[in-house]
Design an enzyme around this catalytic site. Sequence first.
Site, short mmCIF file in Angstrom:
data_model
loop_
_atom_site.label_atom_id
_atom_site.label_comp_id
_atom_site.label_asym_id
_atom_site.label_seq_id
_atom_site.Cartn_x
_atom_site.Cartn_y
_atom_site.Cartn_z
N VAL A 100 0.91 -1.18 0.11
CA VAL A 100 0.03 0.14 0.10
C VAL A 100 0.92 1.15 0.09
CG1 VAL A 100 -2.02 -1.03 1.16
CG2 VAL A 100 -0.18 -0.18 2.65
N HIS A 116 -4.33 -4.35 -2.26
CA HIS A 116 -4.84 -4.24 -1.08
C HIS A 116 -4.97 -2.88 -0.84
CE1 HIS A 116 -2.88 -8.27 0.36
NE2 HIS A 116 -4.14 -8.53 -0.24
P1 OAD Z 1 5.03 -10.64 4.57
O1 OAD Z 1 5.84 -9.74 5.59
O2 OAD Z 1 4.30 -11.80 4.77
O3 OAD Z 1 6.42 -11.24 3.81
C1 OAD Z 1 7.55 -10.55 3.08
C2 OAD Z 1 8.54 -11.58 2.33
O4 OAD Z 1 9.34 -10.68 1.93
C3 OAD Z 1 9.06 -12.74 3.08
O5 OAD Z 1 8.62 -13.65 2.45
C4 OAD Z 1 10.35 -12.28 3.17
O6 OAD Z 1 11.23 -13.40 3.23
C5 OAD Z 1 10.61 -11.74 1.99
N1 OAD Z 1 11.76 -10.51 2.05
C6 OAD Z 1 12.21 -9.86 3.09
N2 OAD Z 1 13.14 -8.94 2.66
C7 OAD Z 1 13.36 -9.06 1.36
C8 OAD Z 1 14.11 -8.63 0.61
N3 OAD Z 1 14.92 -7.63 0.67
N4 OAD Z 1 14.10 -8.97 -0.93
C9 OAD Z 1 13.27 -9.94 -1.11
N5 OAD Z 1 12.34 -10.48 -0.23
C10 OAD Z 1 12.36 -10.23 0.88
O7 OAD Z 1 4.60 -9.85 3.39
P2 OAD Z 1 3.42 -10.18 2.32
O8 OAD Z 1 3.61 -11.18 1.53
O9 OAD Z 1 3.47 -8.67 1.50
O10 OAD Z 1 -2.21 -7.35 3.99
O11 OAD Z 1 2.25 -9.95 3.24
C11 OAD Z 1 0.96 -10.02 2.40
C12 OAD Z 1 -0.14 -9.13 3.17
O12 OAD Z 1 0.02 -9.33 4.49
C13 OAD Z 1 -0.11 -7.80 3.06
O13 OAD Z 1 -0.53 -7.13 2.18
C14 OAD Z 1 -0.87 -7.33 4.30
C15 OAD Z 1 -0.17 -8.34 5.23
O14 OAD Z 1 -0.97 -8.59 6.37
C16 OAD Z 1 -2.93 -6.51 4.26
O15 OAD Z 1 -2.63 -5.57 5.01
C17 OAD Z 1 -4.54 -6.69 3.60
#
Ligand code: OAD
Length: 243
Positions: A100, A116
Amino acid sequence: MEKAVNLLKNAQKVVVLTGAGISAESGIPTFRGKDGLWKKFRAEDLATPEAFQKNPSLVWQWYQYRQELILKCQPNPAHKTIALMEQYFKDNFSLITQNVDNLHQRAGSKRVIEFHGNIFKTRCTKCNKQFLYGEYENTPLPRCPNCNGLLRPNVVWFGESLDPNILYKAFTLSSETDLFFAIGTSGVVYPAASLPEIAKSSKAKVIEVNIEKTPISYIADEILLGKAGEILPKLWDNFINEK
Ligand code: OAD
């Protein structure tokens, strides 16, 4: 890396799905993992319609804190590479983000499907009108400039449905693409997590970019382990130099 470059060379259509990990190198905390936001804060108190009904100023405090934090951050090389991919593949490129934070737009991406919502947009709980950051007074409890109703962040909260048009678009694009990138997402929040599955079960190859393996890794054709801000520019340079 070489396999990923070849997949890119053979692709006519490309879809990219991003998650919080792509903005981690910009200084924005992710949700899960050891320093994740959901380790420090309870989603139930801050990111649900019930939480907003119970304590709107607490919810606004959390969103205003994040707005301020994001405004101090800059897009990183991963966001910039994705903007270059759009310029190159033009209409055959689509970006779907769960983030977001607006960083894709600030990096130059023109067409961003915001799965989202966007933390810099609000909408009125009474008249439903939408406003951009700066178009309303960001007081502790912002009010609608149109009808004085209570404004809410225009993001999707837990327990809320996604915009059906956005959902339809994302499902269609994922089922029609040749190549699907899942970048910086833990792949555990549905329906976003179903997009790589849809792509894979259609005809696409799936490339995952993440610092660690996720449930998406099981279906990925290529897993690029490492920071998105380092991997994506390398991948793109190799692609441009070899094509
Ligand atoms: P997460 O916080 O669940 O996951 C982040 C991912 O990024 C993890 O798999 C990390 O290993 C990876 N990661 C961290 N640093 C990185 C980097 N430098 N390069 C590549 N990968 C890296 O975030 P989302 O998957 O986006 O929803 O979470 C999904 C949703 O859950 C969000 O949109 C939000 C949250 O609750 C809502 O707010 C509705």
